[in-house]
Design a protein around this motif. Structure first.
Motif, PDB file in Angstrom:
ATOM      1  N   ALA A  20       0.766  -1.966   2.272  1.00  0.00           N
ATOM      2  CA  ALA A  20      -0.429  -1.163   2.548  1.00  0.00           C
ATOM      3  C   ALA A  20      -0.276   0.297   2.140  1.00  0.00           C
ATOM      4  CB  ALA A  20      -0.786  -1.252   4.030  1.00  0.00           C
ATOM      5  N   ALA A  21       0.947   0.731   1.818  1.00  0.00           N
ATOM      6  CA  ALA A  21       1.153   2.123   1.422  1.00  0.00           C
ATOM      7  C   ALA A  21       0.850   2.348  -0.054  1.00  0.00           C
ATOM      8  CB  ALA A  21       2.591   2.539   1.724  1.00  0.00           C
ATOM      9  N   ALA A  22       0.682   1.275  -0.817  1.00  0.00           N
ATOM     10  CA  ALA A  22       0.436   1.387  -2.255  1.00  0.00           C
ATOM     11  C   ALA A  22      -1.074   1.427  -2.527  1.00  0.00           C
ATOM     12  CB  ALA A  22       1.067   0.212  -2.993  1.00  0.00           C
ATOM     13  N   PRO A  23      -1.473   1.934  -3.709  1.00  0.00           N
ATOM     14  CA  PRO A  23      -2.899   1.956  -4.031  1.00  0.00           C
ATOM     15  C   PRO A  23      -3.454   0.580  -4.385  1.00  0.00           C
ATOM     16  CG  PRO A  23      -1.612   2.837  -5.848  1.00  0.00           C
ATOM     17  CD  PRO A  23      -0.652   2.640  -4.717  1.00  0.00           C
ATOM     18  N   ALA A  24      -2.572  -0.350  -4.732  1.00  0.00           N
ATOM     19  CA  ALA A  24      -3.011  -1.701  -5.074  1.00  0.00           C
ATOM     20  C   ALA A  24      -1.872  -2.660  -4.780  1.00  0.00           C
ATOM     21  CB  ALA A  24      -3.429  -1.797  -6.540  1.00  0.00           C
ATOM     22  N   ALA A  25      -2.215  -3.906  -4.538  1.00  0.00           N
ATOM     23  CA  ALA A  25      -1.195  -4.910  -4.231  1.00  0.00           C
ATOM     24  C   ALA A  25      -1.694  -6.276  -4.678  1.00  0.00           C
ATOM     25  CB  ALA A  25      -0.882  -4.922  -2.733  1.00  0.00           C
ATOM     26  N   LEU A  26      -0.752  -7.158  -4.987  1.00  0.00           N
ATOM     27  CA  LEU A  26      -1.071  -8.520  -5.393  1.00  0.00           C
ATOM     28  C   LEU A  26      -0.661  -9.492  -4.299  1.00  0.00           C
ATOM     29  CD1 LEU A  26       0.202  -8.399  -9.096  1.00  0.00           C
ATOM     30  CD2 LEU A  26      -2.158  -8.147  -8.284  1.00  0.00           C
ATOM     31  N   VAL A  27      -1.441 -10.545  -4.137  1.00  0.00           N
ATOM     32  CA  VAL A  27      -1.175 -11.570  -3.128  1.00  0.00           C
ATOM     33  C   VAL A  27      -1.108 -12.912  -3.840  1.00  0.00           C
ATOM     34  CG1 VAL A  27      -2.002 -12.703  -1.036  1.00  0.00           C
ATOM     35  CG2 VAL A  27      -2.370 -10.234  -1.354  1.00  0.00           C
ATOM     36  N   GLU A  28       0.077 -13.460  -3.941  1.00  0.00           N
ATOM     37  CA  GLU A  28       0.243 -14.748  -4.626  1.00  0.00           C
ATOM     38  C   GLU A  28      -0.351 -15.879  -3.791  1.00  0.00           C
ATOM     39  OE1 GLU A  28       3.732 -17.572  -6.640  1.00  0.00           O
ATOM     40  OE2 GLU A  28       4.256 -15.633  -5.762  1.00  0.00           O
ATOM     41  N   VAL A  77      -2.603 -11.028   5.323  1.00  0.00           N
ATOM     42  CA  VAL A  77      -2.737  -9.855   4.461  1.00  0.00           C
ATOM     43  C   VAL A  77      -4.193  -9.644   4.050  1.00  0.00           C
ATOM     44  CG1 VAL A  77      -2.117  -8.889   2.215  1.00  0.00           C
ATOM     45  CG2 VAL A  77      -0.363  -9.943   3.647  1.00  0.00           C
ATOM     46  N   LEU A  78      -4.874 -10.708   3.662  1.00  0.00           N
ATOM     47  CA  LEU A  78      -6.276 -10.567   3.262  1.00  0.00           C
ATOM     48  C   LEU A  78      -7.120 -10.023   4.408  1.00  0.00           C
ATOM     49  CD1 LEU A  78      -7.000 -13.805   1.181  1.00  0.00           C
ATOM     50  CD2 LEU A  78      -6.653 -11.479   0.328  1.00  0.00           C
ATOM     51  N   ARG A  79      -6.904 -10.546   5.572  1.00  0.00           N
ATOM     52  CA  ARG A  79      -7.702 -10.110   6.720  1.00  0.00           C
ATOM     53  C   ARG A  79      -7.465  -8.631   7.007  1.00  0.00           C
ATOM     54  NH1 ARG A  79      -7.829 -13.243  12.574  1.00  0.00           N
ATOM     55  NH2 ARG A  79      -9.664 -12.173  13.420  1.00  0.00           N
ATOM     56  N   GLU A  80      -6.203  -8.207   7.020  1.00  0.00           N
ATOM     57  CA  GLU A  80      -5.886  -6.799   7.299  1.00  0.00           C
ATOM     58  C   GLU A  80      -6.485  -5.890   6.233  1.00  0.00           C
ATOM     59  OE1 GLU A  80      -1.968  -3.858   7.722  1.00  0.00           O
ATOM     60  OE2 GLU A  80      -1.731  -6.054   7.822  1.00  0.00           O
ATOM     61  N   ALA A  81      -6.360  -6.299   4.969  1.00  0.00           N
ATOM     62  CA  ALA A  81      -6.849  -5.458   3.878  1.00  0.00           C
ATOM     63  C   ALA A  81      -8.364  -5.315   3.913  1.00  0.00           C
ATOM     64  CB  ALA A  81      -6.405  -6.043   2.541  1.00  0.00           C
ATOM     65  N   LEU A  82      -9.080  -6.420   4.087  1.00  0.00           N
ATOM     66  CA  LEU A  82     -10.538  -6.354   4.047  1.00  0.00           C
ATOM     67  C   LEU A  82     -11.105  -5.588   5.238  1.00  0.00           C
ATOM     68  CD1 LEU A  82     -11.248  -9.966   2.757  1.00  0.00           C
ATOM     69  CD2 LEU A  82     -11.544  -7.832   1.503  1.00  0.00           C
ATOM     70  N   VAL A  83     -10.500  -5.737   6.404  1.00  0.00           N
ATOM     71  CA  VAL A  83     -10.949  -4.975   7.573  1.00  0.00           C
ATOM     72  C   VAL A  83     -10.755  -3.482   7.333  1.00  0.00           C
ATOM     73  CG1 VAL A  83     -10.415  -4.453   9.986  1.00  0.00           C
ATOM     74  CG2 VAL A  83     -10.630  -6.833   9.247  1.00  0.00           C
ATOM     75  N   ALA A  84      -9.710  -3.119   6.581  1.00  0.00           N
ATOM     76  CA  ALA A  84      -9.420  -1.709   6.309  1.00  0.00           C
ATOM     77  C   ALA A  84     -10.212  -1.167   5.120  1.00  0.00           C
ATOM     78  CB  ALA A  84      -7.932  -1.530   6.051  1.00  0.00           C
ATOM     79  N   GLY A  85     -11.062  -1.987   4.525  1.00  0.00           N
ATOM     80  CA  GLY A  85     -11.917  -1.512   3.453  1.00  0.00           C
ATOM     81  C   GLY A  85     -11.389  -1.712   2.047  1.00  0.00           C
ATOM     82  N   TRP A  86     -10.304  -2.469   1.883  1.00  0.00           N
ATOM     83  CA  TRP A  86      -9.796  -2.751   0.553  1.00  0.00           C
ATOM     84  C   TRP A  86     -10.745  -3.704  -0.177  1.00  0.00           C
ATOM     85  CZ3 TRP A  86      -4.176  -2.343  -1.042  1.00  0.00           C
ATOM     86  CH2 TRP A  86      -3.482  -1.425  -0.240  1.00  0.00           C
ATOM     87  N   ARG A  87     -10.768  -3.619  -1.521  1.00  0.00           N
ATOM     88  CA  ARG A  87     -11.528  -4.551  -2.336  1.00  0.00           C
ATOM     89  C   ARG A  87     -10.594  -5.658  -2.819  1.00  0.00           C
ATOM     90  NH1 ARG A  87     -12.950  -2.728  -6.956  1.00  0.00           N
ATOM     91  NH2 ARG A  87     -11.813  -0.755  -6.909  1.00  0.00           N
ATOM     92  N   ALA A  88     -11.129  -6.850  -2.922  1.00  0.00           N
ATOM     93  CA  ALA A  88     -10.325  -7.989  -3.352  1.00  0.00           C
ATOM     94  C   ALA A  88     -10.927  -8.595  -4.611  1.00  0.00           C
ATOM     95  CB  ALA A  88     -10.253  -9.043  -2.250  1.00  0.00           C
ATOM     96  N   GLY A  89     -10.106  -8.726  -5.628  1.00  0.00           N
ATOM     97  CA  GLY A  89     -10.495  -9.418  -6.848  1.00  0.00           C
ATOM     98  C   GLY A  89      -9.464 -10.475  -7.163  1.00  0.00           C
ATOM     99  N   TRP A  90      -9.545 -11.052  -8.361  1.00  0.00           N
ATOM    100  CA  TRP A  90      -8.556 -12.061  -8.754  1.00  0.00           C
ATOM    101  C   TRP A  90      -7.829 -11.584  -9.990  1.00  0.00           C
ATOM    102  CZ3 TRP A  90      -6.287 -15.806  -6.301  1.00  0.00           C
ATOM    103  CH2 TRP A  90      -5.507 -16.725  -7.012  1.00  0.00           C
ATOM    104  N   ASP A  91      -6.514 -11.639  -9.955  1.00  0.00           N
ATOM    105  CA  ASP A  91      -5.684 -11.173 -11.049  1.00  0.00           C
ATOM    106  C   ASP A  91      -5.254 -12.356 -11.918  1.00  0.00           C
ATOM    107  OD1 ASP A  91      -2.896 -10.325 -12.278  1.00  0.00           O
ATOM    108  OD2 ASP A  91      -3.906  -8.470 -11.660  1.00  0.00           O
ATOM    109  N   ALA A  92      -5.166 -12.130 -13.220  1.00  0.00           N
ATOM    110  CA  ALA A  92      -4.800 -13.198 -14.145  1.00  0.00           C
ATOM    111  C   ALA A  92      -3.389 -13.721 -13.904  1.00  0.00           C
ATOM    112  CB  ALA A  92      -4.905 -12.691 -15.585  1.00  0.00           C
ATOM    113  N   ARG A  93      -2.578 -12.984 -13.159  1.00  0.00           N
ATOM    114  CA  ARG A  93      -1.209 -13.430 -12.897  1.00  0.00           C
ATOM    115  C   ARG A  93      -1.127 -14.462 -11.773  1.00  0.00           C
ATOM    116  NH1 ARG A  93       0.856  -7.275 -13.297  1.00  0.00           N
ATOM    117  NH2 ARG A  93      -1.327  -7.030 -12.706  1.00  0.00           N
ATOM    118  N   GLY A  94      -2.255 -14.832 -11.202  1.00  0.00           N
ATOM    119  CA  GLY A  94      -2.249 -15.932 -10.243  1.00  0.00           C
ATOM    120  C   GLY A  94      -2.289 -15.516  -8.796  1.00  0.00           C
TER     121      GLY A  94
END
Length: 374
Positions: free
Chosen positions: A314-322, A348-365
């Protein structure tokens, strides 16, 4: 009610009746599909009763075929009667992405509006969601009631074979805007990999735009990588919320003890992109911009195949979730591992979305999470 007939109706009726059925069948209606409809409408005695009196049997078969191909009553609650009278053909977009997608997939997409269509749609849904279950995933009577309520339901055909279906319900948002709530979508395994799902969704989008709808919503299994890629990366839908345990308690014989978590997405059909495929790439790029450090993995598979969570994500500007490439297989073959992945990814998804993060899909899976502007 008799059991549905799986072989063509012409094979189950002896003698000249097979010729009668063939004569009255519309040219574009598969015999096997219409056979299921006729079997459903026949009394308990089944099709053998038709051979008692040839004259009466011919009349009965003719009447059943006519009933089966008759249009289901389907009002359109989102249509404006005044506009329909003055402008019955809404202006098409400069390019028709729905028609282009159907052509690329090699399918024809048509509304479900006859009893034969209902039987075809039920067959596709059963084959995908309830194979060998002994019961319908969507009973024909329920689907007919949805159609009677004006539900936008679409079938994809390859020739005379139904290969895909998407259901939906029309409605309104809390502030009164028209809305389409998309439901189950199914594509037969034999027709996958050719873009049928995209063609169905773009046909649904075209239906909505013609009626002034600005948003389509649906939910999908948060652990389904294929669905996430389709919905977020290819179609450009926006994640609105994380819904833990959305499906309620799982059946006792379910391979995974946890209720499946789902993501609620919205497909915005107005403004830049108008819900066109690929718009997600603009809001959540899979490749970092020049000079940006690549995002780290908030959740990634360890050496044992189980998920490992980075506590500092959560300290980074972006993160990936496999996400596992095939969660269905994992749930079947290793339920404990599937549950571990659901806990990790869902947390992780729940915490991020509640905190206002945007979720997309990355080509790396995996999901790409982007922090809100700080």
């Amino acid at each position: 009610m008799s059991e549905p007939i799986t072989e063509p109706i012409t094979d189950s009726i002896a003698g000249p009746l097979s010729e009668v059925v063939a004569d009255v069948l519309p040219a574009d209606v598969p015999e096997a599909v219409i056979g299921e409809v006729i079997a459903e409408l026949l009394p308990v005695e089944g099709p053998q009763m038709l051979s008692d009196d040839p004259v009466e049997a011919v009349a009965a078969v003719t009447e059943l075929v006519e009933a089966a191909t008759r249009q289901v009553f389907a009002p359109d609650p989102l249509a404006d009667p005044a506009v329909a009278l003055t402008d019955p053909t809404p202006a098409a977009e400069p390019a028709d992405p729905a028609a282009a997608a159907a052509a690329r997939a090699g399918v024809e997409i048509r509304p479900i509006d006859t009893h034969v269509d209902v039987a075809a749609a039920v067959g596709v849904l059963d084959a995908v969601f309830a194979p060998g279950a002994g019961h319908h995933f969507y009973p024909p009577s329920l689907l007919r009631n949805l159609l009677a309520a004006g539900a936008p339901a679409l079938l994809a055909w390859i020739g005379e074979a139904p290969v895909g279906v998407v259901l939906a319900l029309p409605g309104w948002t809390a502030d009164g805007r028209p809305l389409v709530q998309s439901g189950p979508m199914a594509v037969l395994p034999s027709a996958r990999g050719r873009g049928v799902s995209v063609a169905l969704k773009l046909a649904q989008r075209a239906w909505a735009i013609e009626r002034g709808v600005t948003e389509i919503r649906w939910t999908f299994d948060a652990m389904a990588a294929v669905n996430a890629n389709l919905n977020l990366r290819r179609l450009g839908a926006t994640v609105e919320a994380f819904l833990p345990g959305y499906e309620g308690l799982r059946d006792a014989d379910s391979p995974t003890p946890l209720p499946y978590d789902r993501l609620l997405v919205a497909w915005h059909l107005t403004g830049e992109g108008r819900g066109a495929p690929g718009s997600a790439r603009q809001s959540a790029p899979a490749v970092p911009a020049d000079g940006d450090a690549p995002p780290g993995w908030a959740v990634v598979a360890g050496d044992d195949g189980l998920p490992v969570i980075d506590p500092c994500w959560a300290a980074a500007p972006a993160a990936l979730v496999e996400v596992p490439a095939d969660i269905s297989a994992l749930r079947r073959d290793d339920p404990a591992a599937a549950s571990a992945w659901q806990h990790a990814v869902g947390g992780v998804l729940r915490e991020a979305l509640v905190a206002g993060w945007r979720a997309g899909w990355d080509a790396r899976g995996g999901y790409r999470l982007t922090a809100p502007t700080r």
